[in-house]
Design an enzyme around this catalytic site. Structure first.
Site, PDB file in Angstrom:
ATOM      1  N   SER A  66       4.034  -5.964   6.837  1.00  0.00           N
ATOM      2  CA  SER A  66       3.283  -6.898   5.850  1.00  0.00           C
ATOM      3  C   SER A  66       2.860  -6.243   4.552  1.00  0.00           C
ATOM      4  CB  SER A  66       1.769  -7.034   6.399  1.00  0.00           C
ATOM      5  OG  SER A  66       1.747  -8.117   7.507  1.00  0.00           O
ATOM      6  N   LYS A  69       4.053  -8.658   1.777  1.00  0.00           N
ATOM      7  CA  LYS A  69       3.319  -9.634   1.267  1.00  0.00           C
ATOM      8  C   LYS A  69       2.844  -9.153  -0.315  1.00  0.00           C
ATOM      9  CE  LYS A  69       1.397 -11.263   5.621  1.00  0.00           C
ATOM     10  NZ  LYS A  69       0.441 -10.519   6.744  1.00  0.00           N
ATOM     11  N   SER A 127      -4.696  -9.945   5.817  1.00  0.00           N
ATOM     12  CA  SER A 127      -3.214  -9.972   6.110  1.00  0.00           C
ATOM     13  C   SER A 127      -2.974 -11.071   6.605  1.00  0.00           C
ATOM     14  CB  SER A 127      -2.693  -8.327   6.829  1.00  0.00           C
ATOM     15  OG  SER A 127      -1.124  -8.410   6.675  1.00  0.00           O
TER      16      SER A 127
END
Length: 310
Positions: A66, A69, A127
């Site tokens: 993640s 992101k 997240s």
């Protein structure tokens, strides 16, 4: 300050040569060393100048989970004519995707209309892969959802190229790679983060611990997954200002962090660690000095990789 850093760097390099135990940059011209970490790859950068402070396999391509992101957020925030107050309708597909993938979620509700700003918080704090999906679908171009997602990922790769991220390739908007091709390096992540942190909105989001969801979620607030900025936690770090966690069965524990102390800012990246927070704190204290009265750092050996991909 500079002379002290040089003396410490030379001393650390001598230990590196003798023991091979420390992080060292590959280039003799940048012979700087830092403390050992459990990460497969680690990189520490001066957040102001972009200079390398420490490097352990920083150009090795790995999955970043993640931490992807960060790029998703930067593409959104640098979109022409960006309107952070634009409302986006949450589609059931975003929620189904999270369920199929066992992914981390902002717990968005189908039919809800959060703003782009709220979705950014939902993506970067808990997240939320559902929030990331909503943003990619909104800011990609095309007549179908698949086309919009592919276009958004193409924008991520184009942005990476402009930032000089020469060893990065994205095939996902949230880090969940369907074919294992979503690869990045610790050095490239540091470059990306330095660019992103120049934006006041991005910096404000990632340094936030909790944020009211405004009715877009089943919970009252979103909280940041980053323990470095979690109030009262043993890993809360003086001067920490973000940035992003990531984890997965292949990626291991990943962490991108930024800390400011005594007028100096560092950006650190850890990929595929088994104990990311002690690693981050050791690197921070090595570069900036430990805060007065800071307790001795203990390895946790208790932070498992979450059941969900984050």
């Amino acid at each position: 300050m500079i002379s002290n850093l040089l003396r410490r760097s030379r001393a650390a390099l001598a230990i590196t040569v003798a023991t091979g135990a420390l992080i060292a940059v590959a280039s003799p011209a940048q012979a700087v060393a830092g403390p050992p970490t459990l990460a497969k790859s680690a990189f520490l950068m001066d957040g102001t100048t972009g200079a390398t402070l420490a490097n352990k396999a920083g150009d090795t391509k790995l999955e970043g989970a993640s931490t992807t992101k960060i790029m998703t957020a930067l593409v959104v925030l640098t979109s022409p004519g960006i309107d952070l107050n634009k409302k986006v309708t949450v589609q059931q597909e975003y929620l189904d995707y999270v369920a199929r993938e066992g992914a981390s979620t902002a717990r968005l509700k189908a039919g809800a209309t959060p703003t782009v700003r709220q979705l950014l918080y939902g993506m970067m704090l808990p997240s939320g892969c559902d929030a990331a999906y909503a943003l990619a679908d909104t800011f990609g171009s095309g007549s179908s959802r698949q086309a919009r997602i592919l276009d958004f990922i193409a924008k991520m790769n184009a942005k990476a190229k402009t930032l000089g991220m020469t060893n990065t390739y994205y095939d996902a908007f949230d880090g969940i790679s369907q074919h294992g091709n979503n690869k990045i390096t610790a050095r490239d992540l540091a470059k990306l983060t330095r660019a992103a942190m120049k934006g006041s909105t991005f910096k404000s989001i990632v340094k936030t611990y909790s944020y009211s969801t405004g009715g877009t979620s089943t919970s009252a607030t979103w909280t940041n997954t980053n323990l470095l900025i979690t109030p009262g936690h043993a890993y809360q770090t003086q001067g920490a200002i973000g940035v992003k966690t990531g984890s997965g069965s292949v990626a291991g524990q990943c962490l991108v962090f930024s800390v400011t102390r005594n007028g100096k800012t560092i950006i650190g990246v850890l990929l595929n660690s088994t104990d990311r927070y002690p690693d981050a704190i050791k690197l921070t204290n090595w570069a900036l000095g430990a805060p007065a009265g800071a307790p001795a750092l203990q390895r946790s050996a208790t932070e498992p990789i979450p059941d969900v991909l984050d």
